[in-house]
Write a protein that holds these residues in place. Structure first.
Motif, PDB file in Angstrom:
ATOM      1  N   LYS A  44      34.904  63.571 -21.547  1.00 11.99           N
ATOM      2  CA  LYS A  44      35.903  62.763 -20.789  1.00 11.99           C
ATOM      3  C   LYS A  44      36.925  63.328 -20.841  1.00 11.99           C
ATOM      4  CE  LYS A  44      33.149  58.479 -21.547  1.00 11.99           C
ATOM      5  NZ  LYS A  44      32.403  58.279 -20.253  1.00 11.99           N
ATOM      6  N   ILE A  45      37.894  62.877 -19.648  1.00 15.70           N
ATOM      7  CA  ILE A  45      39.393  62.950 -19.860  1.00 15.70           C
ATOM      8  C   ILE A  45      39.967  61.771 -19.660  1.00 15.70           C
ATOM      9  CG2 ILE A  45      41.449  64.149 -18.778  1.00 15.70           C
ATOM     10  CD1 ILE A  45      39.651  66.449 -17.896  1.00 15.70           C
ATOM     11  N   SER A  46      40.714  61.238 -20.312  1.00 16.63           N
ATOM     12  CA  SER A  46      41.379  59.955 -20.221  1.00 16.63           C
ATOM     13  C   SER A  46      42.916  60.012 -20.174  1.00 16.63           C
ATOM     14  CB  SER A  46      40.943  58.906 -21.382  1.00 16.63           C
ATOM     15  OG  SER A  46      41.459  59.283 -22.483  1.00 16.63           O
ATOM     16  N   GLY A  47      43.445  58.962 -19.689  1.00 14.66           N
ATOM     17  CA  GLY A  47      44.909  58.912 -19.841  1.00 14.66           C
ATOM     18  C   GLY A  47      45.812  57.779 -18.981  1.00 14.66           C
ATOM     19  N   GLY A  58      48.632  52.590  -9.974  1.00 18.37           N
ATOM     20  CA  GLY A  58      47.303  52.247  -9.903  1.00 18.37           C
ATOM     21  C   GLY A  58      46.696  53.083  -8.537  1.00 18.37           C
ATOM     22  N   SER A  59      45.475  53.545  -8.563  1.00 17.50           N
ATOM     23  CA  SER A  59      44.675  54.041  -7.205  1.00 17.50           C
ATOM     24  C   SER A  59      45.371  55.457  -7.029  1.00 17.50           C
ATOM     25  CB  SER A  59      44.984  53.124  -5.931  1.00 17.50           C
ATOM     26  OG  SER A  59      44.255  52.163  -6.137  1.00 17.50           O
ATOM     27  N   ALA A  60      45.993  56.164  -8.366  1.00 15.43           N
ATOM     28  CA  ALA A  60      46.187  57.497  -8.130  1.00 15.43           C
ATOM     29  C   ALA A  60      44.780  58.292  -8.375  1.00 15.43           C
ATOM     30  CB  ALA A  60      47.007  57.728  -9.283  1.00 15.43           C
ATOM     31  N   LYS A  61      44.651  59.437  -7.800  1.00 17.31           N
ATOM     32  CA  LYS A  61      43.508  60.311  -7.640  1.00 17.31           C
ATOM     33  C   LYS A  61      43.482  61.316  -8.597  1.00 17.31           C
ATOM     34  CE  LYS A  61      43.580  60.080  -2.604  1.00 17.31           C
ATOM     35  NZ  LYS A  61      43.865  60.887  -1.389  1.00 17.31           N
ATOM     36  N   ILE A  62      42.622  61.186  -9.594  1.00 16.96           N
ATOM     37  CA  ILE A  62      42.328  62.104 -10.607  1.00 16.96           C
ATOM     38  C   ILE A  62      41.189  63.139 -10.266  1.00 16.96           C
ATOM     39  CG2 ILE A  62      42.009  62.630 -13.030  1.00 16.96           C
ATOM     40  CD1 ILE A  62      43.455  59.240 -11.920  1.00 16.96           C
ATOM     41  N   ILE A  63      41.547  64.425 -10.449  1.00 16.70           N
ATOM     42  CA  ILE A  63      40.469  65.413  -9.754  1.00 16.70           C
ATOM     43  C   ILE A  63      40.286  66.571 -10.802  1.00 16.70           C
ATOM     44  CG2 ILE A  63      39.869  67.030  -7.926  1.00 16.70           C
ATOM     45  CD1 ILE A  63      41.835  65.312  -6.009  1.00 16.70           C
ATOM     46  N   ALA A  64      38.973  66.722 -10.891  1.00 16.25           N
ATOM     47  CA  ALA A  64      39.078  68.163 -12.017  1.00 16.25           C
ATOM     48  C   ALA A  64      37.632  68.846 -11.376  1.00 16.25           C
ATOM     49  CB  ALA A  64      38.803  67.691 -13.332  1.00 16.25           C
ATOM     50  N   GLY A  65      37.908  69.993 -10.832  1.00 18.23           N
ATOM     51  CA  GLY A  65      36.807  70.357 -10.177  1.00 18.23           C
ATOM     52  C   GLY A  65      36.349  69.651  -9.152  1.00 18.23           C
ATOM     53  N   GLY A  66      34.789  69.606  -9.204  1.00 21.13           N
ATOM     54  CA  GLY A  66      34.106  68.426  -8.229  1.00 21.13           C
ATOM     55  C   GLY A  66      34.183  66.991  -8.797  1.00 21.13           C
ATOM     56  N   TYR A  67      35.042  66.602  -9.868  1.00 20.15           N
ATOM     57  CA  TYR A  67      34.715  65.380 -10.545  1.00 20.15           C
ATOM     58  C   TYR A  67      36.050  64.707 -10.182  1.00 20.15           C
ATOM     59  CZ  TYR A  67      31.232  67.796 -13.292  1.00 20.15           C
ATOM     60  OH  TYR A  67      30.303  68.435 -14.115  1.00 20.15           O
ATOM     61  N   MET A  73      44.596  49.296 -12.050  1.00 21.60           N
ATOM     62  CA  MET A  73      45.574  48.665 -11.637  1.00 21.60           C
ATOM     63  C   MET A  73      46.871  48.747 -12.753  1.00 21.60           C
ATOM     64  SD  MET A  73      44.121  44.834 -12.373  1.00 21.60           S
ATOM     65  CE  MET A  73      45.854  44.028 -11.799  1.00 21.60           C
ATOM     66  N   ASN A  74      46.487  49.038 -13.847  1.00 26.38           N
ATOM     67  CA  ASN A  74      47.302  49.322 -15.111  1.00 26.38           C
ATOM     68  C   ASN A  74      47.751  50.883 -15.142  1.00 26.38           C
ATOM     69  OD1 ASN A  74      47.433  46.706 -15.837  1.00 26.38           O
ATOM     70  ND2 ASN A  74      45.234  47.016 -16.918  1.00 26.38           N
ATOM     71  N   GLY A  75      47.077  51.600 -14.349  1.00 26.58           N
ATOM     72  CA  GLY A  75      47.396  53.258 -14.215  1.00 26.58           C
ATOM     73  C   GLY A  75      46.257  54.080 -15.191  1.00 26.58           C
ATOM     74  N   ALA A  76      45.440  53.168 -15.780  1.00 30.04           N
ATOM     75  CA  ALA A  76      44.616  53.818 -16.781  1.00 30.04           C
ATOM     76  C   ALA A  76      43.686  54.406 -15.840  1.00 30.04           C
ATOM     77  CB  ALA A  76      44.006  52.755 -17.680  1.00 30.04           C
ATOM     78  N   PHE A  77      42.853  55.598 -16.548  1.00 32.88           N
ATOM     79  CA  PHE A  77      41.588  56.317 -15.950  1.00 32.88           C
ATOM     80  C   PHE A  77      40.781  57.083 -16.959  1.00 32.88           C
ATOM     81  CE2 PHE A  77      44.823  59.726 -16.473  1.00 32.88           C
ATOM     82  CZ  PHE A  77      44.031  60.828 -16.740  1.00 32.88           C
ATOM     83  N   GLU A  78      39.737  57.112 -16.762  1.00 33.97           N
ATOM     84  CA  GLU A  78      38.715  57.874 -17.572  1.00 33.97           C
ATOM     85  C   GLU A  78      37.635  58.480 -16.628  1.00 33.97           C
ATOM     86  OE1 GLU A  78      35.572  56.045 -20.200  1.00 33.97           O
ATOM     87  OE2 GLU A  78      37.052  56.412 -21.571  1.00 33.97           O
TER      88      GLU A  78
END
Length: 360
Positions: A44-47, A58-67, A73-78
């Motif tokens: 996993k990659i989180s931040g 919020g609703s920013a796209k996080i892209i790593a290769g095909g993932y 809403m708080n900017g968090a992603f995993e």
């Protein structure tokens, strides 16, 4: 001879069947290869995505290769990925205005947590705005989010080179005075959209798009080109507009408005955009119109789609256009609501306005 023709037809039919089956197998193999080329995640990659000022995005796209995934809403992603090296991209919209790119190495079973500087969404394109009497979107761009934007004047729209290099242009409600728009300004805005630029316009600033009710000659050739563009039926299929206005570079049938909005609360407005739903964590919001006479959208058609709708009257309150050309064209966000110079807006409205800014 008839027997020969029958044999020939049978041979052609057999060959066609073999060819079709072969193509189908090739297509199936391509699909399975594409699916198989993306290994099952084991890491996993989180931040937390934030702006330079520290505001969560919020609703920013996080892209790593095909993932890929979206921040909440708080900017968090995993983001679930297969271990390995990646160029990780964090972006909003198409990534031409706001994007962060960094190289990461993820080990098997690791949860790689990004530090705040790594997951800060960087500004990579330039922004410009024209100040208005009733809206101050630049306060959100600069003060709330911590990005930069350049102030222009309405006269700058007469000189295409004065604003053509900016990636997005923000037109505030109350920027127009009497007899300030003309065919040259309309044509320059249209060219800007078709080339690469995007536009945010709020409330009364719709007159920069659909016209202010007058037709003013800037130059004979430009005037005729703009007239032809405005009268084109290529965008909208609606036959009437209850309040048509001369001028503009889009037909009134695409975005038909009138200054008839009353002061008051629009409760439980319906959100039609999945990204905004993800941003707010709900599919509705209250919108307070505390200034009288706001532009009501009476009709909307291509190139616009409604993204927020009045749940009672079923009319759009904010719309988004598709891109004005396939490769380079920009988009338009038009909203009937906005902030004020006093900055008295709800958290939901502020988050939605930030979304408009970041996704042009």
């Amino acid at each position: 001879m008839k027997t020969f023709n029958k044999v020939l037809l049978l041979i052609v039919a057999l060959f066609t069947t073999i060819l079709l089956n072969s193509c189908k197998k090739e297509q199936d193999n391509n699909v399975s290869t594409t699916v198989a080329s993306l290994p099952a995640p084991d890491s996993k990659i989180s931040g937390t995505v934030q702006s330079p000022s520290g505001s969560p995005i919020g609703s920013a796209k996080i892209i790593a290769g095909g993932y890929s995934t979206l921040s909440d809403m708080n900017g968090a992603f995993e983001l679930d990925v297969y271990h390995g090296n990646y160029t990780l991209k964090i972006q909003t919209g198409s990534g031409t205005l706001f994007m962060t790119s960094l190289n990461v190495n993820v080990n098997t079973g690791q949860v790689l947590s990004l530090a705040a500087p790594q997951s800060t969404l960087q500004q990579v394109g330039t922004l410009a705005y024209i100040p208005g009497a009733f809206d101050k979107i630049e306060s959100i761009i600069i003060d709330s989010l911590g990005y930069s934007a350049t102030a222009l004047t309405l006269n700058d729209l007469s000189n295409y080179s004065s604003f053509s290099n900016y990636g997005a242009l923000f037109l505030n409600c109350g920027l127009l005075g009497a007899n300030t728009m003309d065919s040259l300004k309309y044509t320059n805005l249209s060219t800007y959209l078709h080339n690469h630029g995007s536009i945010y316009a709020s409330d009364f600033a719709v007159e920069c798009i659909t016209g202010d009710g007058n037709w003013r000659l800037a130059a004979p050739s430009i005037n005729q080109d703009a007239k032809n563009m405005h009268s084109s039926s290529g965008f909208g299929a609606l036959s009437t507009c209850v309040s048509p206005k001369l001028g503009g570079f889009l037909p009134d049938s695409s975005l038909c408005t009138s200054k008839s909005g009353p002061t008051g609360l629009v409760a439980q407005a319906v959100i039609n955009d999945p990204a905004i739903i993800n941003l707010l964590g709900k599919n509705h919001m209250d919108i307070n119109y505390d200034l009288g006479g706001w532009e009501v959208i009476n009709q909307v058609d291509a190139p616009f789609n409604s993204i927020i709708t009045d749940s009672i009257l079923n009319r759009p309150l904010a719309v988004k256009s598709y891109r004005f050309s396939m490769e380079y064209g920009g988009i338009i966000f038009y909203t009937t609501f906005h902030n004020k110079p006093q900055g008295l807006i709800s958290p939901d409205m502020k988050n939605v306005l930030q979304y408009f800014i970041l996704n042009l």
